[in-house]
Design a protein around this motif. Structure first.
Motif, PDB file in Angstrom:
ATOM      1  N   SER A  78       0.703  -1.186   0.041  1.00 39.97           N
ATOM      2  CA  SER A  78       0.113   0.080  -0.149  1.00 39.97           C
ATOM      3  C   SER A  78       0.811   1.290   0.005  1.00 39.97           C
ATOM      4  O   SER A  78       0.573   2.326  -0.818  1.00 39.97           O
ATOM      5  N   MET A  79       1.826   1.181   0.744  1.00 39.53           N
ATOM      6  CA  MET A  79       2.982   2.308   0.778  1.00 39.53           C
ATOM      7  C   MET A  79       3.454   2.721  -0.673  1.00 39.53           C
ATOM      8  O   MET A  79       3.650   3.940  -1.268  1.00 39.53           O
ATOM      9  N   ASP A  80       3.758   1.587  -1.252  1.00 37.98           N
ATOM     10  CA  ASP A  80       4.315   1.656  -2.787  1.00 37.98           C
ATOM     11  C   ASP A  80       3.212   2.429  -3.672  1.00 37.98           C
ATOM     12  O   ASP A  80       3.498   3.142  -4.380  1.00 37.98           O
ATOM     13  N   VAL A  81       2.020   1.835  -3.186  1.00 38.83           N
ATOM     14  CA  VAL A  81       0.953   2.582  -4.305  1.00 38.83           C
ATOM     15  C   VAL A  81       1.004   3.826  -3.885  1.00 38.83           C
ATOM     16  O   VAL A  81       1.078   4.924  -4.761  1.00 38.83           O
ATOM     17  N   VAL A  82       1.188   4.530  -2.669  1.00 41.80           N
ATOM     18  CA  VAL A  82       0.804   5.993  -2.205  1.00 41.80           C
ATOM     19  C   VAL A  82       2.152   6.692  -2.734  1.00 41.80           C
ATOM     20  O   VAL A  82       1.865   7.772  -3.206  1.00 41.80           O
ATOM     21  N   THR A  83       3.412   6.102  -2.639  1.00 43.65           N
ATOM     22  CA  THR A  83       4.508   6.558  -3.161  1.00 43.65           C
ATOM     23  C   THR A  83       4.495   7.038  -4.861  1.00 43.65           C
ATOM     24  O   THR A  83       4.721   8.009  -5.193  1.00 43.65           O
ATOM     25  N   LYS A  84       4.024   5.835  -5.297  1.00 37.82           N
ATOM     26  CA  LYS A  84       3.882   6.093  -6.804  1.00 37.82           C
ATOM     27  C   LYS A  84       2.776   6.993  -7.289  1.00 37.82           C
ATOM     28  O   LYS A  84       3.029   7.884  -8.199  1.00 37.82           O
ATOM     29  N   ASP A  85       1.681   6.956  -6.574  1.00 36.33           N
ATOM     30  CA  ASP A  85       0.773   7.978  -6.648  1.00 36.33           C
ATOM     31  C   ASP A  85       1.208   9.621  -6.577  1.00 36.33           C
ATOM     32  O   ASP A  85       1.072  10.289  -7.341  1.00 36.33           O
ATOM     33  N   VAL A  86       1.950   9.739  -5.409  1.00 39.90           N
ATOM     34  CA  VAL A  86       2.558  11.104  -5.227  1.00 39.90           C
ATOM     35  C   VAL A  86       3.447  11.428  -6.229  1.00 39.90           C
ATOM     36  O   VAL A  86       3.358  12.565  -7.179  1.00 39.90           O
ATOM     37  N   LEU A  87       4.313  10.671  -6.640  1.00 42.77           N
ATOM     38  CA  LEU A  87       5.417  10.935  -7.813  1.00 42.77           C
ATOM     39  C   LEU A  87       4.712  11.000  -9.209  1.00 42.77           C
ATOM     40  O   LEU A  87       5.103  11.655 -10.038  1.00 42.77           O
ATOM     41  N   SER A  88       3.470  10.278  -9.291  1.00 40.36           N
ATOM     42  CA  SER A  88       2.943  10.381 -10.758  1.00 40.36           C
ATOM     43  C   SER A  88       2.158  11.714 -10.867  1.00 40.36           C
ATOM     44  O   SER A  88       1.784  12.129 -12.000  1.00 40.36           O
ATOM     45  N   ARG A  89       2.224  12.486 -10.067  1.00 45.30           N
ATOM     46  CA  ARG A  89       1.510  13.851  -9.865  1.00 45.30           C
ATOM     47  C   ARG A  89       2.426  15.110 -10.651  1.00 45.30           C
ATOM     48  O   ARG A  89       1.834  16.083 -10.614  1.00 45.30           O
ATOM     49  N   VAL A 136       1.592  15.498 -20.619  1.00 44.03           N
ATOM     50  CA  VAL A 136       0.752  15.804 -21.588  1.00 44.03           C
ATOM     51  C   VAL A 136       1.024  17.297 -21.845  1.00 44.03           C
ATOM     52  O   VAL A 136       1.056  18.185 -21.160  1.00 44.03           O
ATOM     53  N   SER A 137       0.994  17.704 -23.363  1.00 41.52           N
ATOM     54  CA  SER A 137       1.253  19.149 -23.761  1.00 41.52           C
ATOM     55  C   SER A 137       0.000  19.744 -23.240  1.00 41.52           C
ATOM     56  O   SER A 137      -1.255  19.613 -23.074  1.00 41.52           O
ATOM     57  N   GLY A 138       0.531  20.927 -22.483  1.00 44.22           N
ATOM     58  CA  GLY A 138      -0.591  21.768 -21.752  1.00 44.22           C
ATOM     59  C   GLY A 138      -0.502  21.587 -20.234  1.00 44.22           C
ATOM     60  O   GLY A 138      -1.242  22.173 -19.510  1.00 44.22           O
ATOM     61  N   GLN A 139       0.021  20.733 -19.730  1.00 42.89           N
ATOM     62  CA  GLN A 139      -0.018  20.215 -18.396  1.00 42.89           C
ATOM     63  C   GLN A 139       1.377  20.495 -17.715  1.00 42.89           C
ATOM     64  O   GLN A 139       1.639  20.248 -16.511  1.00 42.89           O
ATOM     65  N   CYS A 140       2.578  20.915 -18.287  1.00 41.86           N
ATOM     66  CA  CYS A 140       3.683  21.007 -17.659  1.00 41.86           C
ATOM     67  C   CYS A 140       4.411  22.248 -18.331  1.00 41.86           C
ATOM     68  O   CYS A 140       4.054  22.660 -19.794  1.00 41.86           O
ATOM     69  N   GLU A 141       5.347  22.817 -17.732  1.00 40.12           N
ATOM     70  CA  GLU A 141       6.065  24.311 -18.195  1.00 40.12           C
ATOM     71  C   GLU A 141       7.159  23.897 -19.120  1.00 40.12           C
ATOM     72  O   GLU A 141       7.369  24.659 -19.848  1.00 40.12           O
TER      73      GLU A 141
END
Ligand SMILES: [Zn+2]
Length: 147
Positions: A78-89, A136-141
């Motif tokens: 579960s911790m791994d899922v949370v960590t990956k989730d944070v970094l996926s943002r 995705v184009s438009g979601q990042c500087e």
């Protein structure tokens, strides 16, 4: 193994921590432990337990007139899922900074630091000159800078 890659909400996480710490618990025990920390009503806690059972995060065992709950997923998974989730943002290019902030803000033991150093040492042998942005184009500087 995680049955599916589901998300556990902050409130559900509180329940899971009780189950992980106690291995097998009744809803009564969960309520007793969380009542002081969270000021939740018993009904709220029962709803959260019900959701976790539906998600497949908790096993239910009927014993006489009560239900015993145990974890169907480990804390590590579960911790791994949370960590990956944070970094996926964040953009790939910012992940290093996020990790640095986490390290800077965390109290670490000598053993933790030893492990981190070894890991970084190993990573440095295959480090890239630049991390690629895969946003995705438009979601990042990053992209704007190329124009
Ligand atoms: Zn990016």
């Amino acid at each position: 193994m995680l049955p599916t890659l589901f998300k556990i909400t902050d409130a559900e996480w509180e329940i899971m921590r009780v189950v992980w710490a106690n291995e097998a618990v009744t809803s009564k025990e969960i309520i007793a432990i969380l009542k002081n920390k969270k000021q939740w009503k018993a009904a709220t806690i029962k709803t959260l337990i019900g959701r976790l059972v539906e998600k497949g995060a908790l096993h239910t065992l009927e014993e006489g007139r009560k239900f015993i709950y145990s974890a169907a997923i480990t804390q590590e998974e579960s911790m791994d899922v949370v960590t990956k989730d944070v970094l996926s943002r964040v953009c790939n290019k910012r992940k290093g900074h996020v990790i640095s902030t986490m390290i800077a803000d965390t109290t670490l033991s000598s053993a933790d630091i030893f492990t981190l150093k070894a890991l970084l040492e190993q990573k440095s042998t295959m480090a890239l000159n630049e991390v690629l942005c895969e946003c995705v184009s438009g979601q990042c500087e990053c992209e704007e800078q190329h124009h």
